[in-house]
Design a protein around this motif. Structure first.
Motif, PDB file in Angstrom:
ATOM      1  N   THR A 167     -15.561 -29.740  41.421  1.00  0.00           N
ATOM      2  CA  THR A 167     -14.666 -29.357  40.323  1.00  0.00           C
ATOM      3  C   THR A 167     -13.463 -30.283  40.261  1.00  0.00           C
ATOM      4  O   THR A 167     -13.078 -30.767  39.192  1.00  0.00           O
ATOM      5  N   ASN A 171     -12.608 -32.784  37.122  1.00  0.00           N
ATOM      6  CA  ASN A 171     -11.458 -32.316  36.355  1.00  0.00           C
ATOM      7  C   ASN A 171     -10.379 -33.392  36.314  1.00  0.00           C
ATOM      8  O   ASN A 171      -9.297 -33.252  36.882  1.00  0.00           O
ATOM      9  N   ARG A 197     -16.836 -31.337  29.499  1.00  0.00           N
ATOM     10  CA  ARG A 197     -16.825 -29.909  29.180  1.00  0.00           C
ATOM     11  C   ARG A 197     -17.761 -29.560  28.017  1.00  0.00           C
ATOM     12  O   ARG A 197     -17.771 -28.421  27.567  1.00  0.00           O
ATOM     13  N   SER A 198     -18.532 -30.525  27.553  1.00  0.00           N
ATOM     14  CA  SER A 198     -19.373 -30.312  26.374  1.00  0.00           C
ATOM     15  C   SER A 198     -20.807 -29.956  26.775  1.00  0.00           C
ATOM     16  O   SER A 198     -21.200 -30.104  27.943  1.00  0.00           O
ATOM     17  N   VAL A 225     -16.885 -22.728  36.352  1.00  0.00           N
ATOM     18  CA  VAL A 225     -16.645 -21.883  35.175  1.00  0.00           C
ATOM     19  C   VAL A 225     -15.150 -21.751  34.911  1.00  0.00           C
ATOM     20  O   VAL A 225     -14.679 -21.849  33.768  1.00  0.00           O
ATOM     21  N   GLY A 228     -13.793 -24.626  33.149  1.00  0.00           N
ATOM     22  CA  GLY A 228     -14.391 -24.906  31.842  1.00  0.00           C
ATOM     23  C   GLY A 228     -15.461 -25.964  31.878  1.00  0.00           C
ATOM     24  O   GLY A 228     -15.769 -26.590  30.856  1.00  0.00           O
ATOM     25  N   PRO A 230     -19.444 -27.155  32.431  1.00  0.00           N
ATOM     26  CA  PRO A 230     -20.736 -26.509  32.144  1.00  0.00           C
ATOM     27  C   PRO A 230     -21.675 -26.475  33.350  1.00  0.00           C
ATOM     28  O   PRO A 230     -22.069 -27.515  33.876  1.00  0.00           O
TER      29      PRO A 230
END
Length: 337
Positions: A167, A171, A197-198, A225, A228, A230
């Motif tokens: 993550t 990020n 994030r798409s 999650v 944000g 996927p």
């Protein structure tokens, strides 16, 4: 083997593969790339951890910072297979490329490298190294006019850092929050996050049927999650053969095996019954039964994660190139590739 998932991964361009150390995430990433290439696709397999794992798995020379074709995709009966290309990404080379592409610092960038500025820039600022690594992955997925001669890939598979770091690794906006609040770097990180994030990205998690890896997978899903990002599928790797019936497993675990019958069967097969042989086999059967019970309990936990799941077996001879193709065929059969 698990029931093939009904999940649709056709829109995904970036498959990020993560997992706790020892679960075989690099093997799964390589198999996934081969499976995706079976559809006639051009696939790029990337690694960012500096171990040259791709080169070892595909039995090729160590990879430079350049995209290199290393394999033909899994063959399909009615379609010409595509190709798997590979890229070993390191932060220093990625920064030099970034400076050359966006700031036209060709020789000047290399001069900075000689003076140690590149190493300084990738170590002094927290998160910069990860941003450079993910930036190159982003560039491979979303090629633009600045890299005209580059291959346009149908899919990119990233052998990513372990679950505990994934993550933070993806990020990039959060990583740069205290470093760049405005300007081109901030703008580029925001653009990267739009991709990450798409629906064009999926983060797949690899586990084995043991308590710690499964728990880390569950925790990783929650973290993704919350950020944000996927979540894709859960790949259960190194699953043991299920040749023994549930009744025999229960008997082995509870100490109810008929040792007399076992000895008679061994003698009939021509096996010399050395002292302790039957007792040793019974002990091994008990250990196997206990292990299978643990695996079944962890499989139930995986089912409760509410994500598409896939299973790959433990290959008795280890994983060579032929084994990778075998695993690729299984991922394709189950619907991930």
């Amino acid at each position: 083997m698990s029931v093939p998932s009904t999940a649709d991964w056709s829109r995904v361009r970036l498959h990020v593969v993560t997992g706790k150390g020892g679960t075989g995430k690099s093997t799964v990433a390589a198999a996934l790339a081969l499976g995706l290439a079976s559809h006639g696709k051009q696939v790029l397999l990337c690694e960012v951890e500096g171990r040259q794992g791709i080169a070892r798995m595909f039995d090729v020379d160590p990879l430079p910072y350049a995209e290199r074709r290393i394999a033909t995709g899994l063959r399909h009966e009615d379609r010409t297979p595509g190709a798997v290309h590979a890229l070993h990404i390191d932060a220093e080379s990625a920064l030099l490329e970034y400076l050359a592409m966006y700031y036209k610092l060709g020789r000047a960038g290399k001069a900075l490298d000689r003076f140690g500025v590149i190493e300084f820039a990738t170590t002094i600022a927290p998160g910069v190294r990860d941003v450079l690594l993910t930036g190159k992955v982003f560039e491979a997925v979303q090629r633009n006019s600045r890299n005209k001669a580059a291959i346009q890939y149908d899919a990119v598979v990233l052998d990513a850092p372990p679950t505990g770091r994934i993550t933070q690794f993806l990020n990039v906006s959060g990583e740069l929050a205290g470093l760049a609040k405005v300007g081109p770097i901030k703008s580029q990180s925001d653009t990267m996050m739009t991709l990450f994030r798409s629906p064009r990205t999926a983060v797949h998690l690899v586990t084995v049927l043991e308590e710690m890896p499964v728990q880390e997978t569950a925790d990783g899903i929650l973290d993704l999650v919350a950020a944000g990002l996927p979540v894709g599928g859960v790949i259960v790797n190194q699953v043991r053969s299920r040749d023994i019936t549930d009744g025999d497993l229960d008997a082995a675990r509870d100490g109810r095996l008929d040792t007399g019958r076992l000895a008679a069967d061994l003698e009939e097969a021509g096996v010399d019954l050395d002292e302790g042989l039957v007792d040793g086999l019974v002990a091994e059967a008990h250990d196997h039964a206990v292990r299978r019970a643990l695996e079944d309990s962890q499989r139930a936990v995986v089912a409760g994660l509410d994500r598409p799941s896939y299973e790959l077996p433990r290959l008795p001879g280890g994983v060579d190139l032929g084994g990778l193709y075998e695993l690729a065929a299984m991922l394709k059969q189950q619907g991930l590739a």
